[in-house]
Design an enzyme around this catalytic site. Structure first.
Site, PDB file in Angstrom:
ATOM      1  N   GLU A  44       0.948  -1.533  -0.156  1.00 53.46           N
ATOM      2  CA  GLU A  44       0.082  -0.113  -0.192  1.00 53.46           C
ATOM      3  C   GLU A  44       0.306   1.207  -0.063  1.00 53.46           C
ATOM      4  OE1 GLU A  44      -2.616   0.564   3.571  1.00 53.46           O
ATOM      5  OE2 GLU A  44      -3.733   1.863   2.402  1.00 53.46           O
ATOM      6  N   ARG A 270       5.589 -12.902   9.674  1.00 53.72           N
ATOM      7  CA  ARG A 270       5.914 -12.015   9.079  1.00 53.72           C
ATOM      8  C   ARG A 270       7.259 -11.589  10.090  1.00 53.72           C
ATOM      9  NH1 ARG A 270       2.795  -7.622   9.365  1.00 53.72           N
ATOM     10  NH2 ARG A 270       4.141  -5.680   9.802  1.00 53.72           N
ATOM     11  N   LYS A 280       4.842   0.273   9.328  1.00 53.49           N
ATOM     12  CA  LYS A 280       4.855   1.949   8.797  1.00 53.49           C
ATOM     13  C   LYS A 280       4.336   3.594   8.934  1.00 53.49           C
ATOM     14  CE  LYS A 280       3.582   0.795   4.802  1.00 53.49           C
ATOM     15  NZ  LYS A 280       2.566   0.475   3.460  1.00 53.49           N
TER      16      LYS A 280
HETATM   17  P1  ATP Z   1       2.689  -2.183   8.312  1.00 50.65           P
HETATM   18  O1  ATP Z   1       2.837  -3.214   9.130  1.00 50.65           O
HETATM   19  O2  ATP Z   1       4.278  -1.844   8.295  1.00 50.65           O
HETATM   20  O3  ATP Z   1       2.150  -0.583   7.714  1.00 50.65           O
HETATM   21  P2  ATP Z   1       1.222  -3.315   6.256  1.00 50.65           P
HETATM   22  O4  ATP Z   1       1.152  -4.498   6.353  1.00 50.65           O
HETATM   23  O5  ATP Z   1       0.055  -1.968   6.043  1.00 50.65           O
HETATM   24  O6  ATP Z   1       3.238  -2.913   6.382  1.00 50.65           O
HETATM   25  P3  ATP Z   1       1.387  -3.458   3.282  1.00 50.65           P
HETATM   26  O7  ATP Z   1       2.357  -2.167   2.333  1.00 50.65           O
HETATM   27  O8  ATP Z   1       0.532  -3.446   2.963  1.00 50.65           O
HETATM   28  O9  ATP Z   1       2.705  -2.831   4.354  1.00 50.65           O
HETATM   29  O10 ATP Z   1       2.078  -4.637   2.785  1.00 50.65           O
HETATM   30  C1  ATP Z   1       2.705  -5.129   1.536  1.00 50.65           C
HETATM   31  C2  ATP Z   1       3.275  -6.732   2.071  1.00 50.65           C
HETATM   32  O11 ATP Z   1       4.352  -6.681   2.391  1.00 50.65           O
HETATM   33  C3  ATP Z   1       1.946  -7.464   2.429  1.00 50.65           C
HETATM   34  O12 ATP Z   1       2.240  -8.658   1.828  1.00 50.65           O
HETATM   35  C4  ATP Z   1       2.302  -7.856   3.614  1.00 50.65           C
HETATM   36  O13 ATP Z   1       2.326  -8.770   4.017  1.00 50.65           O
HETATM   37  C5  ATP Z   1       4.378  -7.858   3.610  1.00 50.65           C
HETATM   38  N1  ATP Z   1       4.688  -7.608   4.559  1.00 50.65           N
HETATM   39  C6  ATP Z   1       4.522  -6.144   6.024  1.00 50.65           C
HETATM   40  N2  ATP Z   1       5.935  -6.037   6.870  1.00 50.65           N
HETATM   41  C7  ATP Z   1       5.916  -7.223   6.441  1.00 50.65           C
HETATM   42  C8  ATP Z   1       6.749  -7.948   7.698  1.00 50.65           C
HETATM   43  N3  ATP Z   1       7.892  -7.623   8.708  1.00 50.65           N
HETATM   44  N4  ATP Z   1       7.628  -8.733   7.336  1.00 50.65           N
HETATM   45  C9  ATP Z   1       6.852  -9.893   6.421  1.00 50.65           C
HETATM   46  N5  ATP Z   1       5.989  -8.986   5.171  1.00 50.65           N
HETATM   47  C10 ATP Z   1       5.498  -8.126   5.394  1.00 50.65           C
HETATM   48 MG    MG Z   2      -1.386  -3.896   5.135  1.00 49.00          MG
END
Ligand code: ATP
Ligand code: MG
Length: 567
Positions: A44, A270, A280
């Site tokens: 995102e 994760r 983020k």
């Molecule tokens: P954050 O929690 O940091 O805001 P998010 O999951 O909201 O991260 P996205 O942009 O939705 O951020 O993530 C894109 C991809 O990265 C998703 O498939 C998510 O599952 C993966 N992802 C995010 N954080 C991690 C992590 N700590 N380890 C592995 N994969 C991750």
């Molecule tokens: Mg997300």
């Protein structure tokens, strides 16, 4: 015990063993279930990518490479209030920097807004979606809890005609934000709260970075994700464990809509790292509150931050391999990441001499005005890297820490009356200590032994310490930034507010450093080893004649030590 932990963490070093996701993909590949393996990385664009995302990128792009398939980069841009073009640009740069390519497969959830809207209408026509006038709070209240079933909204039984009309008017902009939503009609008594008539469209009068003002209703993540996968022909939709409970919903949409393909979702744990916060939203807060220099502050776990810090992309890929992919959440030791970084930097980096906290040394028996040049090896791991000439003269700087007036037993470096080797140059002996009016040592007066040119004595005497140095007349003034963890505890936020755990001394700026002349004008991003001090990266904050260096990490490998202890 420790050995077991280490082996588990390093399980993927053995290429023959596949993680559970790769096992699934390999089985599907062998069975010929799909024409090609297609994965996607779906960020995102509401912030910068961090090391956790790197794990997901390496997994998704890695699988596509290994199985001769492809991986799409898809921006999950369904919430225009939080998303920005600069994030999109940075994300593309970061994925490329990690060494992966999406070829022509760059997509956006917003590319599918028209199709998704059509599918929402399809659900309404099938009696499987309705417009709800409850407020967000009421919807939450009606939804029930883990132990109590939900209650149906009073608007749940609206006629198909009324729903079609209201949804069309939502789309036409007749209602303000939050006035109504479109919900899937599934099961208010489901044990899985996600299945209790989830919201699939909301009203948001917000300009979208890509679709502009074309829409004032936007699909939710759940309504967009699986359908986008299906449109693109994604075969394996790999995401993190928090989406496990959303999988029945993911499946419900692809089963109840006329989608062109049948993707499947798989969840993995994760990445969590000690001393690090991977979110983020929290990182955005650090930036907005000015607690770091920006998204690319070298202390940030963002990919732009660790790039500026000097972490090479190969190290992140090696790290992703080493930690593997598991189904259960765990926390990885930050030292393991640094271990991967050192492994790459040790081979790659040229060595240089830099003095961070200079102490002036005058060689009283060295001729005034004389300059010699010594041949210094650029990289002992890489003979091809050659050598350079380092100037030497009567006045030098050494590291303040390398001298003690009254040394304890195990201190072998310079002290009054003691002889040490200056790297590549001569053996020198400290004859006199000069102090200022506060009693602080400001200069050492030493003698050198001309017979020890190159650093070895004809009589075979060999001092215990070899010090790095720079020639005062030739040195370049520089700023060096040293870093410590951003947090004081391995589990930040575990006992209260995250911000209370921020490390007040995570950055130390040394502004009076003196470095050898070859370090004067290097391109930002150049990675080096400063002898005895660590790995450093040229920072973009430098100016001509006054470079700035960030320390990537020290030379000590604590992870190797942890591992050795386990054996
Ligand atoms: P954050 O929690 O940091 O805001 P998010 O999951 O909201 O991260 P996205 O942009 O939705 O951020 O993530 C894109 C991809 O990265 C998703 O498939 C998510 O599952 C993966 N992802 C995010 N954080 C991690 C992590 N700590 N380890 C592995 N994969 C991750
Ligand atoms: Mg997300």
């Amino acid at each position: 015990m420790a050995d077991n932990d280490t082996r588990r963490a390093g399980a993927n070093e053995d290429e023959a063993s596949l993680d559970f996701i790769r096992e699934i993909v390999a089985a599907d590949h062998e069975a010929g279930t799909h024409r090609a393996i297609v994965t996607r990385f779906p960020p995102e664009p509401n912030g910068y990518l961090h090391i956790g995302h790197a794990k997901s990128i390496c997994l998704n792009f890695g699988i596509a490479e290994e199985f001769g398939g492809r991986c799409h980069l898809r921006f999950d841009d369904t919430n225009p209030t939080k998303e920005e073009q600069r994030y999109i640009d940075a994300i593309e740069e970061d994925v490329r920097w990690l060494g992966f390519s999406w070829g022509k497969h760059l997509y956006h959830a917003s590319d599918y807004f028209a199709q998704l809207h059509e599918w929402a209408v399809h659900l309404i026509r099938a009696g499987k979606a309705y417009v709800d006038d409850l407020s967000a709070d009421e919807i939450r209240e009606y939804r029930g809890t883990l132990t109590e079933p939900g209650r149906p909204s009073p608007y749940r039984e609206r006629s198909i005609e009324e729903n079609l009309d209201l949804f069309a008017r939502m789309r036409a902009g007749e209602f303000p934000d939050g006035a109504r939503v479109l919900r899937a009609k599934i099961d208010m008594a489901s044990g899985n709260i996600n299945m209790r008539d989830p919201v699939i469209y909301r009203i948001l009068h917000a300009r979208h970075p890509r679709t502009g003002d074309a829409w004032c209703i936007y699909p939710t993540y759940d309504f967009a994700h699986g359908q986008s996968d299906a449109i693109e022909g994604v075969t394996h939709s790999i995401c993190t464990l928090e989406f496990e409970d959303h999988r029945p919903l993911y499946d419900w949409f692809v089963e109840n809509l006329p989608v062109p393909s049948r993707p499947h979702q798989y969840e993995f744990a994760r990445l969590n790292l000690t001393f690090t916060m991977l979110s983020k939203r929290f990182l955005l807060r650090l930036v907005n509150e000015g607690r770091v220099r920006g998204w690319d502050d070298p202390r940030m776990p963002t990919l732009s931050g660790i790039r500026r810090r000097g972490f090479p992309p190969e190290a992140l890929r090696a790290f992703a391999n080493m930690i593997g992919v598991a189904k259960r959440d765990s926390v990885v030791d930050y030292a393991m990441l640094e271990h991967c970084v050192r492994d790459v930097l040790n081979l790659e980096c040229e060595r240089r001499m830099a003095v961070l906290r200079p102490l002036r040394v005058v060689l009283t028996n060295y001729p005034e005005g004389q300059v010699e040049e010594f041949e210094a090896i650029n990289n002992p791991e890489h003979p091809d890297a050659g050598s350079r000439r380092v100037p030497f003269s009567r006045v030098l700087y050494i590291e303040r820490e390398d001298f003690m007036e009254d040394p304890p037993k195990k201190f072998f470096r310079l002290a009054p009356g003691r002889e040490v080797r200056l790297r590549y140059a001569y053996l020198v002996t400290c004859q006199e200590v000069v102090k200022d009016e506060h009693g602080e040592v400001v200069e050492l007066r030493c003698t050198y032994d001309p017979a020890t040119r190159g650093g070895s004595a004809p009589d075979g005497r060999s001092p215990k310490a070899t010090l790095h140095w720079v020639s005062a007349a030739h040195a370049v003034p520089a700023e060096v930034r040293l870093y410590d963890h951003l947090f004081t505890r391995p589990d930040p936020g575990a006992e209260g507010d995250l911000l209370d755990d921020l490390n007040p001394s995570s950055e130390t700026v040394l502004s009076e450093c003196q470095v050898e002349p070859s370090l004067a004008d290097l391109a930002a991003g150049t990675r080096l080893q400063f002898e005895r001090l660590g790995y450093f990266c040229v920072d973009p904050d430098g100016r001509p004649g006054r470079p700035v260096f960030s320390r990537t990490c020290t030379l000590r490998d604590t992870w190797a030590k942890v591992r050795a202890r386990g054996k």
